[in-house]
Every structure is written in C-alpha cells, then in structure tokens.
Design a protein around this motif. Structure first.
Motif, PDB file in Angstrom:
ATOM      1  N   UNK A  56       0.823  -1.213   0.000  1.00  0.00           N
ATOM      2  CA  UNK A  56       0.000   0.000   0.000  1.00  0.00           C
ATOM      3  C   UNK A  56       0.860   1.267   0.000  1.00  0.00           C
ATOM      4  N   UNK A  57       2.040   1.178   0.612  1.00  0.00           N
ATOM      5  CA  UNK A  57       2.886   2.364   0.769  1.00  0.00           C
ATOM      6  C   UNK A  57       3.706   2.696  -0.471  1.00  0.00           C
ATOM      7  N   UNK A  58       4.108   1.686  -1.225  1.00  0.00           N
ATOM      8  CA  UNK A  58       4.941   1.920  -2.408  1.00  0.00           C
ATOM      9  C   UNK A  58       4.091   1.861  -3.664  1.00  0.00           C
ATOM     10  N   UNK A  59       3.896   3.015  -4.284  1.00  0.00           N
ATOM     11  CA  UNK A  59       3.141   3.052  -5.540  1.00  0.00           C
ATOM     12  C   UNK A  59       3.986   2.553  -6.709  1.00  0.00           C
ATOM     13  N   UNK A  60       5.284   2.701  -6.571  1.00  0.00           N
ATOM     14  CA  UNK A  60       6.214   2.241  -7.607  1.00  0.00           C
ATOM     15  C   UNK A  60       7.226   1.304  -6.949  1.00  0.00           C
ATOM     16  N   UNK A  61       7.862   0.469  -7.722  1.00  0.00           N
ATOM     17  CA  UNK A  61       8.860  -0.444  -7.148  1.00  0.00           C
ATOM     18  C   UNK A  61       9.945   0.289  -6.376  1.00  0.00           C
ATOM     19  N   UNK A  62      10.449  -0.346  -5.339  1.00  0.00           N
ATOM     20  CA  UNK A  62      11.504   0.241  -4.526  1.00  0.00           C
ATOM     21  C   UNK A  62      11.927  -0.693  -3.411  1.00  0.00           C
ATOM     22  N   UNK A  63      12.905  -0.237  -2.627  1.00  0.00           N
ATOM     23  CA  UNK A  63      13.427  -1.017  -1.509  1.00  0.00           C
ATOM     24  C   UNK A  63      13.315  -0.195  -0.238  1.00  0.00           C
ATOM     25  N   UNK A  64      12.805  -0.816   0.818  1.00  0.00           N
ATOM     26  CA  UNK A  64      12.631  -0.141   2.102  1.00  0.00           C
ATOM     27  C   UNK A  64      13.273  -0.988   3.181  1.00  0.00           C
ATOM     28  N   UNK A  65      14.066  -0.354   4.030  1.00  0.00           N
ATOM     29  CA  UNK A  65      14.650  -1.059   5.181  1.00  0.00           C
ATOM     30  C   UNK A  65      13.622  -1.065   6.310  1.00  0.00           C
ATOM     31  N   UNK A  66      13.269  -2.244   6.754  1.00  0.00           N
ATOM     32  CA  UNK A  66      12.320  -2.345   7.850  1.00  0.00           C
ATOM     33  C   UNK A  66      13.044  -2.085   9.172  1.00  0.00           C
ATOM     34  N   UNK A  67      12.356  -1.470  10.145  1.00  0.00           N
ATOM     35  CA  UNK A  67      13.009  -1.026  11.387  1.00  0.00           C
ATOM     36  C   UNK A  67      13.104  -2.112  12.454  1.00  0.00           C
ATOM     37  N   UNK A  68      13.695  -3.227  12.112  1.00  0.00           N
ATOM     38  CA  UNK A  68      13.839  -4.314  13.072  1.00  0.00           C
ATOM     39  C   UNK A  68      15.313  -4.550  13.346  1.00  0.00           C
ATOM     40  N   UNK A  69      15.604  -5.197  14.477  1.00  0.00           N
ATOM     41  CA  UNK A  69      16.991  -5.532  14.849  1.00  0.00           C
ATOM     42  C   UNK A  69      17.051  -6.988  15.276  1.00  0.00           C
ATOM     43  N   UNK A  70      18.159  -7.617  14.977  1.00  0.00           N
ATOM     44  CA  UNK A  70      18.416  -8.986  15.414  1.00  0.00           C
ATOM     45  C   UNK A  70      18.995  -8.891  16.816  1.00  0.00           C
TER      46      UNK A  70
END
Length: 78
Positions: free
Chosen positions: A61-75
């Motif tokens: 829903x957030x990306x209208x066009x292709x792209x890469x997003x870093x999710x805010x998680x940590x190991x």
C-alpha cells in the motif's frame, strides 16, 4: 525470489520480497537486518514474525512504484 516477484508483478499483481541484503532485483523489497535463513526474525518468536510480515505487506500500500525499504527491526540474538 526476485524473478518470481517480477513475474507476478508482470501479471498486474503487486508483490513484496523479504531480503537480507541490499540490491535485490525485485519490484518491491522489504530489507531486513537478519542473518540468512531467518527472513522473519529469530526462531520461535511468533510475535516478531507477524510484525515483520505485516510490515512487509504494508509496503504493497505504501509503495506506488517499485523500490526497496529497510524495515526497522533488529536482530537481538548472538
């Protein structure tokens, strides 16, 4: 996985791919900072798995066009 996502997108269906590294060739990529083999987080952490999957799906829903997003998680493991 990127090739499968591209094929799905080519049919008009949005797709998102979880990836552990930068530069994955896929239409929509949810980048997670986890080791290989654990794209949704540490084993037996169902709550975190759900959070990661829902965050990745939200990109549909957030990306209208292709792209890469870093999710805010940590190991948090060793």
């Amino acid at each position: 996985m990127g090739l499968v996502a591209q094929t799905i997108e080519g049919c008009g269906i949005p797709a998102v791919t979880l990836a552990m590294e930068d530069g994955v060739e896929a239409p929509r990529v949810a980048r997670v900072p986890f080791p290989y083999g654990f794209p949704a987080g540490e084993p037996h952490d169902a709550r975190r798995h759900r959070e990661v999957v829902l965050a990745a799906l939200a990109l549909l829903h957030e990306l209208d066009v292709p792209g890469e997003v870093r999710l805010p998680f940590r190991w948090s493991g060793p």
